[in-house]
Design an enzyme around this catalytic site. Structure first.
Site, mmCIF file in Angstrom:
data_model
loop_
_atom_site.group_PDB
_atom_site.id
_atom_site.type_symbol
_atom_site.label_atom_id
_atom_site.label_comp_id
_atom_site.label_asym_id
_atom_site.label_seq_id
_atom_site.Cartn_x
_atom_site.Cartn_y
_atom_site.Cartn_z
ATOM 1 N N LYS A 148 -2.831 -10.133 -11.072
ATOM 2 C CA LYS A 148 -4.066 -10.399 -9.972
ATOM 3 C C LYS A 148 -5.160 -9.300 -10.413
ATOM 4 C CE LYS A 148 -4.993 -9.233 -5.598
ATOM 5 N NZ LYS A 148 -4.969 -9.067 -4.201
ATOM 6 N N LYS A 206 0.900 -1.138 0.044
ATOM 7 C CA LYS A 206 0.034 0.244 -0.158
ATOM 8 C C LYS A 206 0.717 1.285 0.221
ATOM 9 C CE LYS A 206 -4.064 -2.317 2.119
ATOM 10 N NZ LYS A 206 -4.671 -2.553 3.243
ATOM 11 N N LYS A 254 -8.754 -3.916 -7.471
ATOM 12 C CA LYS A 254 -9.189 -2.668 -7.949
ATOM 13 C C LYS A 254 -8.060 -1.576 -8.124
ATOM 14 C CE LYS A 254 -11.332 -2.293 -3.831
ATOM 15 N NZ LYS A 254 -11.724 -3.624 -3.315
#
Ligand code: ADP
Ligand code: TRP
Length: 320
Positions: free
Chosen positions: A189, A110, A192
């Site tokens: 993969k 992240k 979003k």
């Protein structure tokens, strides 16, 4: 057997979420005592607009109910309606080694994607451990990317039990091979954050557009094709019966079928599966009171269990 899983209200659900986690969670409802929740405290690590968080939370409730979550069997709730998990998070935080959290991929990923490095984002796995341990869950259905967080949960539960006495059940992840990593439109993969998803509750038109964007190799119509390396086929396998899978596999290997045709076959399977769920979702969207009742009664059940667990943890740790 007690089963728990959570889903973050961070956007529209896609095939990766569905086959990685939701479908498995729906099937497991039949096998035990299930607790499924909308992880809105977790989503607060990335969503800073109150209205967005509120609207997304409502959307996920509709998504999950439309997919077959049965509120008669399963306690379905908003995480923030069970604030006991945040107190348990603190207790577990004091046992959580920095090194253990620093090794978590999800945090590192992240940050690499540009999210602000807040304390909440860093300690996210401890909150997740509290979700799981608060209801003494045995099994946690998730996609493979969450496995490490379940390992952290196990470590923290074992550490607590060793230090203070047996309070927590040690959970196991449940990861289905078939949906472990669902590929996205570009073959990476599906996620979003990679903008490569097929949304399960978009319009039929939007689904068609997304499916038509799936990246393929440059083989010509007449060429035989390898189903094993095809994203279209990988997605079809998740949706179609074994006989239908074999039929498409034969068409790949024989040659004479273009990827456009394979995409049409995938779209038909997608619509056969999600068309009826889309209708169910529309009906639920017109009944917000029902949805709120479901979430409130689920939260009452989860709070009861979490309160009992927390009381035992407080006693064991010398807080009460
Ligand atoms: P995203 O990557 O789109 O942000 P989340 O991280 O919110 O998705 O994932 C929610 C749940 O769906 C998790 O249990 C995760 O393991 C599962 N999941 C997400 N993407 C995939 C995928 N491509 N394949 C399998 N499971 C997935
Ligand atoms: N971290 C999970 C995700 O991003 C969501 C989640 C929060 C969760 N708490 C959980 C999943 C507890 C399983 C169990 O998908």
């Amino acid at each position: 057997m007690r089963i728990l899983s959570g889903i973050q209200p961070t956007g529209k659900p896609h095939l990766g979420n569905y086959f990685g986690m939701m479908r498995q969670a729906i099937e497991l409802q039949q096998q035990g005592d299930a607790y499924y929740f909308i992880a809105n405290y977790h989503a607060l690590t990335t969503i800073s607009e109150a209205e967005t968080l509120r609207a997304n939370t409502q959307d996920v409730a509709l998504d999950f109910l439309a997919c077959g979550l049965d509120p008669e069997k399963t306690a379905f709730y908003r995480q923030s309606d069970v604030p006991q998990v945040t107190e348990l998070t603190w207790i577990l935080s004091c046992l959580a080694p920095m090194g253990l959290l620093e090794r978590c991929h999800s945090y590192k990923d992240k940050i690499a994607r540009g999210l602000a490095a807040s304390h909440g984002l860093f300690s996210y796995p401890v909150l997740m451990a509290a979700d799981i341990l608060a209801v003494q869950s045995n099994v946690v259905p998730v996609g493979r990317d969450q496995k490490q967080h379940i390992e952290v949960t196990r470590d923290l539960a074992i550490k607590f039990n060793n230090q203070y006495g047996e309070v927590f059940t040690i959970p196991e992840p449940s990861i289905l091979e078939a949906g472990a990593v669902v590929p996205g439109l570009d073959g990476q993969k599906m996620s979003k954050s990679y903008n490569n998803t097929i949304e399960i509750f978009g319009t039929a038109k939007a689904a068609k557009k997304q499916i038509m964007r799936i990246v393929t190799d440059s083989k010509q119509v007449e060429d035989p094709k390898d189903p094993e390396t095809s994203t279209i086929f990988a997605l079809y396998k998740l949706l179609a019966s074994p006989a239908d899978q074999e039929a498409l596999e034969a068409r790949y290997r024989a040659g004479g079928m273009g990827y456009g045709d394979a995409k049409k076959t995938l779209l038909e399977a997608f619509e056969a599966h999600f068309g009826p769920l889309r209708e169910r979702r529309e009906a639920l969207a017109n009944d917000p009171d029902y949805v709120e009742d479901v979430l409130q009664s689920g939260a009452a059940r989860a709070r009861k269990l979490a309160t009992e667990t927390l009381e035992r943890a407080r006693q064991a740790a010398g807080l009460a």
